[in-house]
Design a protein around this motif. Sequence first.
Motif, mmCIF file in Angstrom:
data_model
loop_
_atom_site.group_PDB
_atom_site.id
_atom_site.type_symbol
_atom_site.label_atom_id
_atom_site.label_comp_id
_atom_site.label_asym_id
_atom_site.label_seq_id
_atom_site.Cartn_x
_atom_site.Cartn_y
_atom_site.Cartn_z
ATOM 1 N N TYR A 183 -0.178 -42.658 120.114
ATOM 2 C CA TYR A 183 -0.563 -42.160 121.429
ATOM 3 C C TYR A 183 -1.918 -42.710 121.831
ATOM 4 C CZ TYR A 183 3.072 -38.815 120.248
ATOM 5 O OH TYR A 183 4.264 -38.247 119.875
ATOM 6 N N PHE A 185 -5.075 -41.453 124.395
ATOM 7 C CA PHE A 185 -5.601 -40.329 125.162
ATOM 8 C C PHE A 185 -6.597 -40.849 126.191
ATOM 9 C CE2 PHE A 185 -3.781 -38.374 121.554
ATOM 10 C CZ PHE A 185 -3.555 -37.050 121.860
ATOM 11 N N LYS A 215 -10.636 -44.298 127.194
ATOM 12 C CA LYS A 215 -9.318 -44.109 126.585
ATOM 13 C C LYS A 215 -9.440 -44.456 125.109
ATOM 14 C CE LYS A 215 -7.742 -48.701 127.720
ATOM 15 N NZ LYS A 215 -7.408 -49.480 128.856
ATOM 16 N N GLU A 270 -1.282 -38.827 116.791
ATOM 17 C CA GLU A 270 -1.604 -37.790 117.781
ATOM 18 C C GLU A 270 -2.853 -36.992 117.409
ATOM 19 O OE1 GLU A 270 0.687 -34.391 120.386
ATOM 20 O OE2 GLU A 270 1.565 -35.039 118.493
ATOM 21 N N ALA A 283 -6.378 -37.088 119.561
ATOM 22 C CA ALA A 283 -6.877 -35.846 120.161
ATOM 23 C C ALA A 283 -8.306 -35.564 119.703
ATOM 24 C CB ALA A 283 -5.961 -34.685 119.811
ATOM 25 N N GLN A 327 -10.686 -37.903 121.504
ATOM 26 C CA GLN A 327 -10.884 -37.480 122.881
ATOM 27 C C GLN A 327 -11.838 -36.287 122.928
ATOM 28 O OE1 GLN A 327 -7.731 -35.479 125.001
ATOM 29 N NE2 GLN A 327 -8.207 -36.622 126.867
ATOM 30 N N VAL A 385 -2.126 -37.961 128.185
ATOM 31 C CA VAL A 385 -1.741 -38.616 126.935
ATOM 32 C C VAL A 385 -0.592 -39.566 127.235
ATOM 33 C CG1 VAL A 385 -0.900 -38.274 124.585
ATOM 34 C CG2 VAL A 385 -2.363 -36.551 125.650
#
Length: 79
Positions: A3, A5, A13, A19, A23, A26, A43
């Motif tokens: 992913y 973010f 970004k 994931e 996260a 971010q 996302v």
Amino acid sequence: MVYRFWCGECGFKTPWLAESEGAQRQLDHYNKQHPGILAGGHVEANRRNPQGSRISGLACLQVAGILVLLLSIAAACRP
């Protein structure tokens, strides 16, 4: 699946990551660049390359095999 973010406040970004790691990056970005603002943005899931740009285990094994072969050839050529 990997992913990316995106920050909802600026153009930041993350790279393609798992994931939980994305996260966390971010959240770290928000704490440093936008203190006091709840993390937002969106996302993006990488469906074309779900493993991301990381070298797979098979590719790593192939590279290691080639290196062993080259070292063997080099050792055989020494007088």
